[in-house]
Design a protein around this motif. Sequence first.
Motif, PDB file in Angstrom:
ATOM      1  N   PHE A  53       0.845  -1.189   0.000  1.00  0.00           N
ATOM      2  CA  PHE A  53       0.000   0.000   0.000  1.00  0.00           C
ATOM      3  C   PHE A  53       0.886   1.247   0.000  1.00  0.00           C
ATOM      4  O   PHE A  53       1.977   1.251   0.592  1.00  0.00           O
ATOM      5  CB  PHE A  53      -0.892   0.037   1.250  1.00  0.00           C
ATOM      6  N   THR A  54       0.397   2.281  -0.639  1.00  0.00           N
ATOM      7  CA  THR A  54       1.071   3.570  -0.506  1.00  0.00           C
ATOM      8  C   THR A  54       0.748   4.145   0.867  1.00  0.00           C
ATOM      9  O   THR A  54      -0.168   3.684   1.559  1.00  0.00           O
ATOM     10  CB  THR A  54       0.607   4.536  -1.596  1.00  0.00           C
ATOM     11  N   ALA A  55       1.506   5.152   1.263  1.00  0.00           N
ATOM     12  CA  ALA A  55       1.255   5.783   2.560  1.00  0.00           C
ATOM     13  C   ALA A  55      -0.151   6.374   2.612  1.00  0.00           C
ATOM     14  O   ALA A  55      -0.835   6.296   3.634  1.00  0.00           O
ATOM     15  CB  ALA A  55       2.304   6.853   2.828  1.00  0.00           C
ATOM     16  N   ALA A  56      -0.603   6.943   1.497  1.00  0.00           N
ATOM     17  CA  ALA A  56      -1.940   7.527   1.462  1.00  0.00           C
ATOM     18  C   ALA A  56      -3.015   6.450   1.632  1.00  0.00           C
ATOM     19  O   ALA A  56      -3.993   6.649   2.355  1.00  0.00           O
ATOM     20  CB  ALA A  56      -2.147   8.284   0.151  1.00  0.00           C
ATOM     21  N   TYR A  60      -1.329   7.263   6.021  1.00  0.00           N
ATOM     22  CA  TYR A  60      -0.174   8.041   6.452  1.00  0.00           C
ATOM     23  C   TYR A  60       0.272   9.038   5.379  1.00  0.00           C
ATOM     24  O   TYR A  60       1.421   9.470   5.370  1.00  0.00           O
ATOM     25  CB  TYR A  60       0.991   7.109   6.788  1.00  0.00           C
ATOM     26  N   GLY A  61      -0.634   9.402   4.489  1.00  0.00           N
ATOM     27  CA  GLY A  61      -0.275  10.298   3.403  1.00  0.00           C
ATOM     28  C   GLY A  61       0.205  11.662   3.863  1.00  0.00           C
ATOM     29  O   GLY A  61       1.041  12.294   3.202  1.00  0.00           O
ATOM     30  N   ASN A  62      -0.295  12.143   4.991  1.00  0.00           N
ATOM     31  CA  ASN A  62       0.087  13.470   5.493  1.00  0.00           C
ATOM     32  C   ASN A  62       1.121  13.406   6.610  1.00  0.00           C
ATOM     33  O   ASN A  62       1.450  14.423   7.211  1.00  0.00           O
ATOM     34  CB  ASN A  62      -1.161  14.207   5.994  1.00  0.00           C
ATOM     35  N   ASP A  63       1.619  12.204   6.879  1.00  0.00           N
ATOM     36  CA  ASP A  63       2.615  12.059   7.934  1.00  0.00           C
ATOM     37  C   ASP A  63       3.988  12.459   7.392  1.00  0.00           C
ATOM     38  O   ASP A  63       4.446  11.911   6.392  1.00  0.00           O
ATOM     39  CB  ASP A  63       2.650  10.606   8.413  1.00  0.00           C
ATOM     40  N   PRO A  64       4.668  13.415   8.003  1.00  0.00           N
ATOM     41  CA  PRO A  64       5.958  13.882   7.469  1.00  0.00           C
ATOM     42  C   PRO A  64       7.042  12.811   7.482  1.00  0.00           C
ATOM     43  O   PRO A  64       7.974  12.865   6.672  1.00  0.00           O
ATOM     44  CB  PRO A  64       6.316  15.048   8.394  1.00  0.00           C
ATOM     45  N   GLN A  65       6.939  11.824   8.367  1.00  0.00           N
ATOM     46  CA  GLN A  65       7.978  10.805   8.456  1.00  0.00           C
ATOM     47  C   GLN A  65       7.737   9.643   7.507  1.00  0.00           C
ATOM     48  O   GLN A  65       8.676   9.102   6.917  1.00  0.00           O
ATOM     49  CB  GLN A  65       8.074  10.280   9.888  1.00  0.00           C
ATOM     50  N   PHE A  66       6.468   9.238   7.316  1.00  0.00           N
ATOM     51  CA  PHE A  66       6.177   8.026   6.562  1.00  0.00           C
ATOM     52  C   PHE A  66       5.452   8.269   5.241  1.00  0.00           C
ATOM     53  O   PHE A  66       5.044   7.312   4.582  1.00  0.00           O
ATOM     54  CB  PHE A  66       5.327   7.078   7.416  1.00  0.00           C
ATOM     55  N   SER A  67       5.295   9.500   4.817  1.00  0.00           N
ATOM     56  CA  SER A  67       4.523   9.780   3.601  1.00  0.00           C
ATOM     57  C   SER A  67       5.159   9.166   2.353  1.00  0.00           C
ATOM     58  O   SER A  67       4.468   8.873   1.384  1.00  0.00           O
ATOM     59  CB  SER A  67       4.364  11.287   3.412  1.00  0.00           C
TER      60      SER A  67
END
Length: 223
Positions: A53-56, A60-67
């Motif tokens: 899966f993509t982070a989004a 976690y699409g908006n997470d600065p560490q895991f985006s």
Amino acid sequence: ENARTVTLPNPNLKPELSDNLSARIAYYFEPVGILGINFFENHISGLRTTNQFTAAEFGYGNDPQFSGYTFISGISSPGVQWLRGMEFEYSQSLSFLPRPFSALNIRASYTRNYAETIHALLTPQMANAGFSYRFRRMDFNVAFRWTDDTPFNITGTQYRRHWGVVDIGGAYRISDRLSFVFTAKNILDDPVIYMEKFGANSPLGRQYDRIGTLWNFGLKGAY
């Protein structure tokens, strides 16, 4: 961190239930030879598969560490899925040949797999071939393995490109109870390439791994 992936379990997975059917036809011949074909078909409810899966997609699409990371986890396929496959195999001792070729053994196989839908990590085609040779105290073998494009998610947009690899191995019998053994994986240093599709565009390379040749040496004892 280097691969920028997160792998985690899915506590919501349910047990798989399946009806399995298999059949095998084999012909044995001299000297020490076999020619066979194997068939299988499985009807599986709640088929477990690994998906990327993509982070989004994972929230976690908006997470600065895991985006920018890829998330890997297991899922259960809906309904009943079927898997089907067949394998052709051949192996034979060439002891009928004159020396030094009489110590050769050869083998080859081809596998074809089918699925009702795209199944992550299910390789559509595989081929294996190799030979082994024994001379006095020395054993030596060579193996070639080829795998087709292999999907890494259930949409087929991420996949490992077809890959061929050559391995070698052998042993030297020092005494009746002690042998020196060695193996070398991927002696041609063939890279592993991961691809990704974006819409109707041509696939693009997303990861290129050159892992080198892995050598192992050891002593094997029998007591």
